[in-house]
Design a protein around this motif. Sequence first.
Motif, PDB file in Angstrom:
ATOM      1  N   TYR A  47       0.858  -1.181   0.000  1.00 54.08           N
ATOM      2  CA  TYR A  47       0.000   0.000   0.000  1.00 54.08           C
ATOM      3  C   TYR A  47       0.897   1.235   0.000  1.00 54.08           C
ATOM      4  O   TYR A  47       2.066   1.159   0.365  1.00 54.08           O
ATOM      5  N   SER A  48       0.312   2.366  -0.361  1.00 51.14           N
ATOM      6  CA  SER A  48       1.087   3.598  -0.321  1.00 51.14           C
ATOM      7  C   SER A  48       0.179   4.810  -0.260  1.00 51.14           C
ATOM      8  O   SER A  48      -0.963   4.783  -0.739  1.00 51.14           O
ATOM      9  N   SER A  49       0.744   5.858   0.295  1.00 47.61           N
ATOM     10  CA  SER A  49       0.196   7.189   0.115  1.00 47.61           C
ATOM     11  C   SER A  49       0.164   7.441  -1.392  1.00 47.61           C
ATOM     12  O   SER A  49       0.995   6.898  -2.126  1.00 47.61           O
ATOM     13  N   PRO A  50      -0.749   8.275  -1.876  1.00 53.73           N
ATOM     14  CA  PRO A  50      -0.772   8.557  -3.313  1.00 53.73           C
ATOM     15  C   PRO A  50       0.327   9.521  -3.770  1.00 53.73           C
ATOM     16  O   PRO A  50       0.518   9.718  -4.966  1.00 53.73           O
ATOM     17  N   TYR A  51       1.066  10.108  -2.833  1.00 54.62           N
ATOM     18  CA  TYR A  51       2.111  11.052  -3.204  1.00 54.62           C
ATOM     19  C   TYR A  51       3.226  10.320  -3.953  1.00 54.62           C
ATOM     20  O   TYR A  51       3.685   9.256  -3.539  1.00 54.62           O
ATOM     21  N   LYS A  52       3.663  10.922  -5.048  1.00 61.16           N
ATOM     22  CA  LYS A  52       4.631  10.291  -5.946  1.00 61.16           C
ATOM     23  C   LYS A  52       5.884   9.806  -5.223  1.00 61.16           C
ATOM     24  O   LYS A  52       6.383   8.712  -5.488  1.00 61.16           O
ATOM     25  N   ARG A  53       6.421  10.598  -4.304  1.00 65.78           N
ATOM     26  CA  ARG A  53       7.655  10.219  -3.617  1.00 65.78           C
ATOM     27  C   ARG A  53       7.470   8.961  -2.772  1.00 65.78           C
ATOM     28  O   ARG A  53       8.389   8.146  -2.659  1.00 65.78           O
ATOM     29  N   ALA A  54       6.293   8.784  -2.200  1.00 66.52           N
ATOM     30  CA  ALA A  54       6.010   7.578  -1.418  1.00 66.52           C
ATOM     31  C   ALA A  54       5.855   6.367  -2.335  1.00 66.52           C
ATOM     32  O   ALA A  54       6.413   5.298  -2.072  1.00 66.52           O
ATOM     33  N   VAL A  55       5.120   6.551  -3.425  1.00 63.67           N
ATOM     34  CA  VAL A  55       4.931   5.459  -4.397  1.00 63.67           C
ATOM     35  C   VAL A  55       6.277   5.046  -4.987  1.00 63.67           C
ATOM     36  O   VAL A  55       6.607   3.858  -5.053  1.00 63.67           O
ATOM     37  N   GLN A  56       7.063   6.027  -5.413  1.00 62.93           N
ATOM     38  CA  GLN A  56       8.371   5.711  -6.009  1.00 62.93           C
ATOM     39  C   GLN A  56       9.274   4.963  -5.032  1.00 62.93           C
ATOM     40  O   GLN A  56      10.048   4.099  -5.439  1.00 62.93           O
ATOM     41  N   THR A  57       9.167   5.259  -3.758  1.00 60.33           N
ATOM     42  CA  THR A  57      10.019   4.608  -2.766  1.00 60.33           C
ATOM     43  C   THR A  57       9.709   3.120  -2.638  1.00 60.33           C
ATOM     44  O   THR A  57      10.612   2.325  -2.415  1.00 60.33           O
ATOM     45  N   VAL A  58       8.451   2.734  -2.801  1.00 59.53           N
ATOM     46  CA  VAL A  58       8.092   1.311  -2.653  1.00 59.53           C
ATOM     47  C   VAL A  58       7.914   0.582  -3.988  1.00 59.53           C
ATOM     48  O   VAL A  58       7.637  -0.612  -4.006  1.00 59.53           O
ATOM     49  N   GLU A  59       8.094   1.276  -5.107  1.00 63.47           N
ATOM     50  CA  GLU A  59       7.938   0.649  -6.426  1.00 63.47           C
ATOM     51  C   GLU A  59       8.830  -0.570  -6.618  1.00 63.47           C
ATOM     52  O   GLU A  59       8.398  -1.591  -7.142  1.00 63.47           O
ATOM     53  N   GLY A  60      10.068  -0.454  -6.218  1.00 64.45           N
ATOM     54  CA  GLY A  60      11.001  -1.565  -6.380  1.00 64.45           C
ATOM     55  C   GLY A  60      10.573  -2.795  -5.604  1.00 64.45           C
ATOM     56  O   GLY A  60      10.692  -3.930  -6.092  1.00 64.45           O
TER      57      GLY A  60
END
Length: 184
Positions: A47-60
């Motif tokens: 799961y993630s916050s919708p903020y791009k920086r949060a999503v990008q951090t867990v993408e990998g």
Amino acid sequence: MTVIYFVRHAHSHYTADEYNRPLSDKGFKDRNRITKLFTNKIIHTVYSSPYKRAVQTVEGIAQEHKLEINTIDSLKERILSKGNLFDFDTAIHQVWRHPNFAFEGGESNEVAKERAITTLQKIILAHPNDNIVIGTHGNIMVLMMQYFDAQYDYWFWKKLSMPDVYQLTFQHFVLSDVQRVWEE
């Protein structure tokens, strides 16, 4: 037991656009380190916050485990104020000292905590005995942790790194263990 991994987002350069602020070069390097941290862990959902920086951090992590990232608006960072604040550090300290205080257009600690805890409880209920990654932000992460244990406060928040990773173990809705799993 349900295990929640709170992953505080990696470094990003400040812009007023909270939703679309991307990771910096340093942030992307740290994201790769975070992905490696989770390589040998069993992860059931992300799961993630919708903020791009949060999503990008867990993408990998999501890619490594072949999972989708479920973004939830109520996991976004707390809104401190709709306007510009003269001194961010003083403002953030004030809302932590006075949990029901909010600047104009902002959320008090209690309002932000309630928003996020309601979502966290739904996630725990939906995923009993799973290992869950949540891409998050410093203030909202500590507010969720504080809901279960008052030791997680302003001073704890001040010591967080960017990124940071905490493993919380729950027996139903009871927090039984917290461990920092990120090494700077």
